[in-house]
Design a protein around this motif. Structure first.
Motif, PDB file in Angstrom:
ATOM      1  N   UNK A 265      -3.873   5.357   7.925  1.00 35.43           N
ATOM      2  CA  UNK A 265      -3.476   6.188   9.060  1.00 35.43           C
ATOM      3  C   UNK A 265      -4.647   6.323  10.043  1.00 35.43           C
ATOM      4  N   UNK A 266      -4.384   6.795  11.265  1.00 40.63           N
ATOM      5  CA  UNK A 266      -5.458   6.920  12.260  1.00 40.63           C
ATOM      6  C   UNK A 266      -6.632   7.776  11.803  1.00 40.63           C
ATOM      7  N   UNK A 267      -6.391   8.750  10.913  1.00 42.24           N
ATOM      8  CA  UNK A 267      -7.492   9.605  10.449  1.00 42.24           C
ATOM      9  C   UNK A 267      -8.232   9.023   9.248  1.00 42.24           C
ATOM     10  N   UNK A 268      -7.874   7.789   8.871  1.00 44.91           N
ATOM     11  CA  UNK A 268      -8.569   7.137   7.766  1.00 44.91           C
ATOM     12  C   UNK A 268      -7.920   7.301   6.418  1.00 44.91           C
ATOM     13  N   UNK A 269      -6.930   8.214   6.313  1.00 44.98           N
ATOM     14  CA  UNK A 269      -6.213   8.383   5.051  1.00 44.98           C
ATOM     15  C   UNK A 269      -5.274   7.185   4.834  1.00 44.98           C
ATOM     16  N   UNK A 270      -5.091   6.800   3.565  1.00 42.36           N
ATOM     17  CA  UNK A 270      -4.156   5.726   3.258  1.00 42.36           C
ATOM     18  C   UNK A 270      -2.826   6.305   2.784  1.00 42.36           C
ATOM     19  N   UNK A 271      -1.757   5.566   3.057  1.00 49.29           N
ATOM     20  CA  UNK A 271      -0.436   5.976   2.611  1.00 49.29           C
ATOM     21  C   UNK A 271       0.358   4.724   2.250  1.00 49.29           C
ATOM     22  N   UNK A 272       1.490   4.922   1.594  1.00 46.13           N
ATOM     23  CA  UNK A 272       2.301   3.817   1.113  1.00 46.13           C
ATOM     24  C   UNK A 272       3.629   3.758   1.845  1.00 46.13           C
ATOM     25  N   UNK A 273       4.101   2.536   2.054  1.00 44.71           N
ATOM     26  CA  UNK A 273       5.456   2.301   2.534  1.00 44.71           C
ATOM     27  C   UNK A 273       6.156   1.483   1.457  1.00 44.71           C
ATOM     28  N   UNK A 274       7.301   1.951   1.000  1.00 43.03           N
ATOM     29  CA  UNK A 274       8.010   1.291  -0.092  1.00 43.03           C
ATOM     30  C   UNK A 274       9.267   0.619   0.421  1.00 43.03           C
ATOM     31  N   UNK A 275       9.466  -0.621  -0.023  1.00 43.67           N
ATOM     32  CA  UNK A 275      10.647  -1.393   0.328  1.00 43.67           C
ATOM     33  C   UNK A 275      11.538  -1.557  -0.893  1.00 43.67           C
ATOM     34  N   UNK A 276      12.821  -1.629  -0.659  1.00 47.91           N
ATOM     35  CA  UNK A 276      13.755  -1.762  -1.773  1.00 47.91           C
ATOM     36  C   UNK A 276      13.513  -3.032  -2.566  1.00 47.91           C
ATOM     37  N   UNK A 277      13.092  -4.101  -1.898  1.00 44.90           N
ATOM     38  CA  UNK A 277      12.709  -5.328  -2.587  1.00 44.90           C
ATOM     39  C   UNK A 277      11.785  -6.120  -1.688  1.00 44.90           C
ATOM     40  N   UNK A 278      11.236  -7.199  -2.210  1.00 46.97           N
ATOM     41  CA  UNK A 278      10.224  -7.969  -1.482  1.00 46.97           C
ATOM     42  C   UNK A 278      10.767  -8.575  -0.198  1.00 46.97           C
ATOM     43  N   UNK A 279      12.067  -8.869  -0.160  1.00 45.82           N
ATOM     44  CA  UNK A 279      12.650  -9.486   1.031  1.00 45.82           C
ATOM     45  C   UNK A 279      12.440  -8.610   2.258  1.00 45.82           C
ATOM     46  N   UNK A 280      12.695  -7.302   2.118  1.00 44.52           N
ATOM     47  CA  UNK A 280      12.512  -6.395   3.252  1.00 44.52           C
ATOM     48  C   UNK A 280      11.055  -6.353   3.695  1.00 44.52           C
ATOM     49  N   UNK A 281      10.137  -6.372   2.740  1.00 44.90           N
ATOM     50  CA  UNK A 281       8.713  -6.360   3.082  1.00 44.90           C
ATOM     51  C   UNK A 281       8.314  -7.639   3.798  1.00 44.90           C
ATOM     52  N   UNK A 282       8.794  -8.776   3.297  1.00 40.82           N
ATOM     53  CA  UNK A 282       8.456 -10.061   3.917  1.00 40.82           C
ATOM     54  C   UNK A 282       9.092 -10.188   5.289  1.00 40.82           C
ATOM     55  N   UNK A 283      10.258  -9.557   5.463  1.00 43.06           N
ATOM     56  CA  UNK A 283      10.904  -9.561   6.771  1.00 43.06           C
ATOM     57  C   UNK A 283      10.040  -8.843   7.798  1.00 43.06           C
ATOM     58  N   UNK A 284       9.257  -7.873   7.354  1.00 38.59           N
ATOM     59  CA  UNK A 284       8.365  -7.135   8.238  1.00 38.59           C
ATOM     60  C   UNK A 284       7.011  -7.813   8.396  1.00 38.59           C
ATOM     61  N   UNK A 285       6.846  -8.990   7.812  1.00 41.54           N
ATOM     62  CA  UNK A 285       5.619  -9.739   8.016  1.00 41.54           C
ATOM     63  C   UNK A 285       4.602  -9.617   6.909  1.00 41.54           C
TER      64      UNK A 285
END
Length: 558
Positions: free
Chosen positions: A169-189
């Protein structure tokens, strides 16, 4: 700019401060606001993320975060104007969405005050960055980077096999984004290399989980230190749509899949619950663990046909091979001699620097490395994702050409210093699998190229062009140099001292690990072979022959 659509983390928001788009809006005095086609276009696009009640459309928001699902997030407050000339200060996304759902063809936003800031994803640093938009031209450039007109849509199944990526995040904190499966993640690059092993750190994602549901109402604290009570999953998702991380106010209740009511009293209890939901899906070694295989080093080989090509795979022991679905009837004899695939020092080098390599070794238990990356300059990095520790080091190769042996040496610090104290011999060698032995100890390396076919960067077209362009190819066969000449019509001739002694045809194919291969068939078996192109760069053409009597294949290109 990577156009992302993040994975159902959270969705809309609680009731908002603006209830109409009329005279109740605060007027901005002495504020220079310019008419802007870009603000009209961006708000029209943003409205597609929400339904008529102001809730996000889940089908349009697979990540549940505005930066990834839309493209960017405005930094508030934001000064806007209506087509009627009325100006308004918007203090939150909730307020902006209220304006959107109350807009019509007679009343809409058509102006914005410059400069303003947005938050956008920087795929070079895997972080959210703040970008200042100073004028209309810069605003238009931002929208062009977002590529809203791109009609490409990923077609992903609804399979529940969650993966997550870690973002800063802009303040340096890390966070997670979860996808239902790898296809959705790969679709986002994203690629497999971006996936994180601690998805249980994502406390809410609207892709859902199969373990429990939250019992509402419950209270959360967002990354803006705002405390919100939400009464449904939809309100929770909405409240978190433009938040990167949040905390629950404990305690609260959940209902497990079997109907059991469970009280979550603190963060540790929630993480324990989530770890049980995700199970061992993120562990690289889960296949061996599920099958109960031990670390015994007793290699077995399996021969299979892939796309018409015979491929021999080596497994650490029979249990691992059986766990992969093979039977004893599939086993073939592994060659006993050192370096049975006749890998030269140059070929081992080319294999190792192409991709990352997962490690299985007899040396370590509690601090076992997970994968290693070999660099062309002789440096290396050993990673352990479980402990998030990276150890730097170096490596080198040597060989005994007469015996066909290839040796490997390491210089790595703690906790892997024992590797450096031993001299290693290559005893199994192929594009995707290398085994090193030193006495009774072993290191097993399995290549992982993140589904990047042809990691050597050689396409069949590249190889075909090289064969014809470089004209003469010299090959050492039984200590004698021969010349191969490849014609653009698919013919090949073999000569010695300018005398043609064999002729035939050639063709190309791609093998099971993505390498471009030339198949040579002549009227003499002595000159037939499959040449695998491991590197096609102008200054580093590396070729491996399936015929172990052939060596030193060199092109006629300068």
């Amino acid at each position: 700019m990577k156009i992302l659509k993040s994975a159902f983390l959270s969705i809309l928001f609680v009731a908002f401060c603006l209830t109409s788009c009329t005279n109740d809006e605060p007027v901005i005095e002495q504020q220079s606001i310019e008419e802007s086609l870009a603000i009209t276009a961006s708000l029209s696009q943003l409205s597609l993320q929400f339904n008529s009640q102001g809730d996000i459309e889940t089908s349009a928001n697979p990540a549940g975060n505005i930066v990834f699902d839309f493209c960017f997030d405005f930094v508030y407050p934001l000064n806007l104007s209506y087509n009627t000339g009325t100006t308004v200060t918007v203090n939150s996304l909730e307020g902006l969405v209220q304006i959107l759902i109350n807009s019509n063809q007679d009343l809409f936003i058509n102006g914005i005050a410059f400069p303003f800031n947005v938050e956008a994803f920087d795929d070079d640093s895997d972080s959210i960055v703040v970008v200042t938009i100073n004028n209309e031209d810069e605003f238009i450039n931002l929208l062009e980077d977002c590529d809203f007109d791109n009609e490409f849509e990923c077609e992903c199944t609804e399979e529940y096999n969650p993966v997550c990526v870690e973002i800063t995040a802009p303040n340096g904190e890390t966070f997670l984004i979860t996808y239902q499966n790898a296809c959705y993640a790969e679709c986002d690059g994203f690629t497999e290399a971006d996936f994180s092993n601690n998805c249980e750190g994502d406390y809410n994602w609207s892709g859902g989980n199969e373990c429990f549901t939250y019992n509402f109402p419950l209270t959360i604290t967002t990354d803006n230190d705002e405390t919100i009570t939400v009464n449904s999953q939809e309100e929770l998702n909405t409240a978190l749509y433009n938040s990167y991380y949040f905390d629950f106010v404990y305690s609260f209740d959940v209902t497990l899949a079997d109907g059991t009511l469970l009280t979550i009293g603190n963060e540790e209890a929630l993480i324990e619950l989530l770890e049980g939901c995700f199970g061992d899906d993120d562990d690289d070694d889960d296949d061996d663990d599920d099958c109960g295989c031990d670390e015994e080093f007793a290699p077995v080989c399996v021969q299979v046909i892939e796309d018409g090509v015979t491929v021999v795979s080596v497994f650490t022991n029979a249990c691992v091979a059986l766990c992969e679905g093979f039977t004893e009837a599939d086993f073939v004899t592994c060659e006993d001699n050192n370096n049975p695939n006749n890998c030269s020092e140059q070929e081992v080098l080319a294999y190792l620097v192409q991709c990352e390599w997962y490690i299985n070794t007899s040396l370590y238990e509690n601090v076992a490395p997970e994968y290693i990356e070999f660099n062309q300059d002789g440096t290396l990095e050993v990673y352990n994702e479980g402990t998030d520790v990276t150890v730097q080091g170096s490596w080198d190769l040597a060989s005994n050409p007469n015996a066909g042996d290839v040796f490997m040496f390491f210089n790595i610090g703690a906790p892997y210093a024992t590797v450096s104290q031993l001299d290693w011999t290559v005893t199994q060698c192929s594009e995707g699998f290398i085994i090193l032995e030193s006495g009774n100890e072993f290191i097993q390396l399995e290549r992982d190229c993140d589904n990047n076919n042809n990691p050597g960067d050689c396409s069949e077209e590249d190889v075909a062009g090289l064969l014809v362009e470089c004209q003469y190819w010299s090959v050492i066969i039984n200590n004698q140099e021969y010349e191969y000449v490849f014609g653009s019509d698919g013919t090949v001739t073999v000569s010695i001292n300018d005398d043609s002694i064999a002729s035939g045809t050639w063709s190309t194919y791609t093998n099971g690990v993505g390498d471009a291969v030339v198949s040579i068939n002549t009227n003499s078996d002595n000159f037939n072979s499959d040449w695998t192109f491991l590197s096609c760069s102008d200054d580093n053409i590396i070729i491996s022959s399936s015929a172990n009597w052939m060596s030193n294949i060199e092109s006629g290109c300068p």
